[in-house]
Design a protein around this motif. Sequence first.
Motif, mmCIF file in Angstrom:
data_model
loop_
_atom_site.group_PDB
_atom_site.id
_atom_site.type_symbol
_atom_site.label_atom_id
_atom_site.label_comp_id
_atom_site.label_asym_id
_atom_site.label_seq_id
_atom_site.Cartn_x
_atom_site.Cartn_y
_atom_site.Cartn_z
ATOM 1 N N ALA A 48 0.716 -1.214 0.145
ATOM 2 C CA ALA A 48 -0.006 -0.053 0.130
ATOM 3 C C ALA A 48 1.142 1.272 -0.050
ATOM 4 O O ALA A 48 1.738 1.212 0.802
ATOM 5 C CB ALA A 48 -0.946 0.037 1.122
ATOM 6 N N VAL A 49 0.566 2.051 -0.877
ATOM 7 C CA VAL A 49 1.483 3.246 -1.141
ATOM 8 C C VAL A 49 0.797 4.673 -0.874
ATOM 9 O O VAL A 49 -0.366 4.943 -1.368
ATOM 10 C CB VAL A 49 2.182 3.286 -2.665
ATOM 11 N N LEU A 50 1.331 5.426 -0.050
ATOM 12 C CA LEU A 50 0.752 6.579 0.206
ATOM 13 C C LEU A 50 1.860 7.621 -0.389
ATOM 14 O O LEU A 50 2.927 7.704 -0.216
ATOM 15 C CB LEU A 50 0.702 6.882 1.680
ATOM 16 N N SER A 51 1.205 8.553 -1.092
ATOM 17 C CA SER A 51 2.168 9.688 -1.970
ATOM 18 C C SER A 51 1.736 11.005 -1.438
ATOM 19 O O SER A 51 0.496 11.018 -1.043
ATOM 20 C CB SER A 51 1.764 9.655 -3.377
ATOM 21 N N PRO A 52 2.468 11.869 -1.615
ATOM 22 C CA PRO A 52 2.255 13.208 -1.767
ATOM 23 C C PRO A 52 1.119 13.547 -2.674
ATOM 24 O O PRO A 52 0.948 13.080 -3.692
ATOM 25 C CB PRO A 52 3.514 14.354 -1.778
ATOM 26 N N ILE A 53 0.488 14.786 -2.173
ATOM 27 C CA ILE A 53 -0.669 15.410 -3.314
ATOM 28 C C ILE A 53 0.142 16.570 -4.020
ATOM 29 O O ILE A 53 0.603 17.340 -3.453
ATOM 30 C CB ILE A 53 -1.764 15.879 -2.462
ATOM 31 N N PHE A 54 0.250 16.395 -5.350
ATOM 32 C CA PHE A 54 0.688 17.033 -6.223
ATOM 33 C C PHE A 54 -0.480 18.217 -6.901
ATOM 34 O O PHE A 54 -1.107 17.355 -7.549
ATOM 35 C CB PHE A 54 1.544 16.572 -7.173
ATOM 36 N N PHE A 55 -0.294 19.354 -6.729
ATOM 37 C CA PHE A 55 -1.200 20.172 -7.459
ATOM 38 C C PHE A 55 -0.553 21.029 -8.481
ATOM 39 O O PHE A 55 0.613 21.626 -8.185
ATOM 40 C CB PHE A 55 -2.018 21.043 -6.631
ATOM 41 N N GLU A 56 -0.957 21.248 -9.855
ATOM 42 C CA GLU A 56 -0.426 22.203 -10.740
ATOM 43 C C GLU A 56 -1.024 23.395 -10.599
ATOM 44 O O GLU A 56 -2.354 23.471 -10.701
ATOM 45 C CB GLU A 56 -0.322 21.476 -11.948
ATOM 46 N N GLN A 57 -0.521 24.530 -10.040
ATOM 47 C CA GLN A 57 -1.156 25.908 -10.006
ATOM 48 C C GLN A 57 -1.171 26.356 -11.063
ATOM 49 O O GLN A 57 -0.227 26.534 -12.114
ATOM 50 C CB GLN A 57 -0.204 26.672 -8.917
ATOM 51 N N SER A 58 -2.203 27.238 -11.306
ATOM 52 C CA SER A 58 -2.413 28.253 -12.423
ATOM 53 C C SER A 58 -2.937 29.543 -12.059
ATOM 54 O O SER A 58 -2.918 29.736 -10.626
ATOM 55 C CB SER A 58 -3.479 27.329 -13.483
ATOM 56 N N LYS A 59 -3.143 30.331 -12.920
ATOM 57 C CA LYS A 59 -3.599 31.561 -12.672
ATOM 58 C C LYS A 59 -4.862 31.507 -11.700
ATOM 59 O O LYS A 59 -5.127 32.626 -11.014
ATOM 60 C CB LYS A 59 -3.610 32.658 -13.640
ATOM 61 N N THR A 60 -5.808 30.578 -11.992
ATOM 62 C CA THR A 60 -7.166 30.510 -11.552
ATOM 63 C C THR A 60 -7.007 29.856 -10.431
ATOM 64 O O THR A 60 -7.978 29.838 -9.444
ATOM 65 C CB THR A 60 -8.196 30.071 -12.534
ATOM 66 N N SER A 61 -6.007 28.898 -10.133
ATOM 67 C CA SER A 61 -5.987 27.934 -8.803
ATOM 68 C C SER A 61 -4.722 28.018 -8.051
ATOM 69 O O SER A 61 -3.912 27.608 -8.696
ATOM 70 C CB SER A 61 -6.434 26.457 -9.436
ATOM 71 N N LYS A 62 -4.727 28.905 -6.985
ATOM 72 C CA LYS A 62 -3.687 29.013 -6.256
ATOM 73 C C LYS A 62 -3.720 28.126 -5.044
ATOM 74 O O LYS A 62 -4.743 28.429 -4.200
ATOM 75 C CB LYS A 62 -3.347 30.521 -6.090
ATOM 76 N N ILE A 63 -2.810 27.767 -4.498
ATOM 77 C CA ILE A 63 -2.837 26.959 -3.073
ATOM 78 C C ILE A 63 -2.531 28.182 -1.892
ATOM 79 O O ILE A 63 -1.481 28.677 -2.069
ATOM 80 C CB ILE A 63 -1.697 25.990 -3.077
ATOM 81 N N THR A 64 -3.468 28.256 -1.279
ATOM 82 C CA THR A 64 -2.928 29.305 -0.042
ATOM 83 C C THR A 64 -2.072 28.731 0.702
ATOM 84 O O THR A 64 -1.586 27.640 0.760
ATOM 85 C CB THR A 64 -4.386 29.671 0.743
ATOM 86 N N LYS A 65 -1.578 29.562 1.543
ATOM 87 C CA LYS A 65 -0.496 29.288 2.734
ATOM 88 C C LYS A 65 -1.279 28.370 3.501
ATOM 89 O O LYS A 65 -0.578 27.249 3.974
ATOM 90 C CB LYS A 65 0.202 30.254 3.440
ATOM 91 N N GLU A 66 -2.439 28.510 3.959
ATOM 92 C CA GLU A 66 -3.136 27.698 4.934
ATOM 93 C C GLU A 66 -3.316 26.181 4.442
ATOM 94 O O GLU A 66 -2.925 25.327 5.148
ATOM 95 C CB GLU A 66 -4.446 28.204 5.344
ATOM 96 N N VAL A 67 -3.714 26.188 3.212
ATOM 97 C CA VAL A 67 -3.869 24.820 2.655
ATOM 98 C C VAL A 67 -2.665 24.153 2.259
ATOM 99 O O VAL A 67 -2.519 22.966 2.594
ATOM 100 C CB VAL A 67 -4.541 25.230 1.183
ATOM 101 N N ALA A 68 -1.673 24.869 2.151
ATOM 102 C CA ALA A 68 -0.263 24.240 1.785
ATOM 103 C C ALA A 68 0.361 23.738 3.133
ATOM 104 O O ALA A 68 0.984 22.572 3.151
ATOM 105 C CB ALA A 68 0.721 25.392 1.376
ATOM 106 N N GLN A 69 0.018 24.275 4.263
ATOM 107 C CA GLN A 69 0.369 23.989 5.656
ATOM 108 C C GLN A 69 -0.237 22.617 5.840
ATOM 109 O O GLN A 69 -0.017 21.661 6.449
ATOM 110 C CB GLN A 69 0.041 24.985 6.574
ATOM 111 N N LEU A 70 -1.846 22.788 5.620
ATOM 112 C CA LEU A 70 -2.726 21.454 5.860
ATOM 113 C C LEU A 70 -2.124 20.387 5.124
ATOM 114 O O LEU A 70 -2.097 19.277 5.657
ATOM 115 C CB LEU A 70 -4.096 21.723 5.246
#
Length: 125
Positions: A48-70
């Motif tokens: 069973a493999v647990l991986s990080p979550i990878f998001f590709e950020q764009s101009k319309t979808s940015k990861i907030t500091k709070e979400v990055a911390q979560l």
Amino acid sequence: MMLKKHKIEYTNYGEDVSKIKVITLCGSAKFMKEFKEVEANLSLKGIAVLSPIFFEQSKTSKITKEVAQLLGNMHFRKIELADEIFVMDVGGYIGESTRKEIAFAKSNNKNIRYYSAFISDSTCI
């Protein structure tokens, strides 16, 4: 990817899912291709493999500091849940966040394996 040492074998645990080994992958998002290959290969070996979550950020979808911390905290929880971590140190690269994950895994007595210890110039884990 060709295994050099410490070969990871396929294990069939039958109906006893509590014995399935859990590995958390750690490393830089720039190695997404290698993450996917290792995740698939380990999964096919009954792990069973647990991986990080990878998001590709764009101009319309940015990861907030709070979400990055979560997301970071969620990854540390994945390390806690795992039997061991597998560090994706492609080309010997280990970034600051990954170093923190390794330290956390050590403090939780987790076994640590490194991509570079398994891989040669070929392709197969």
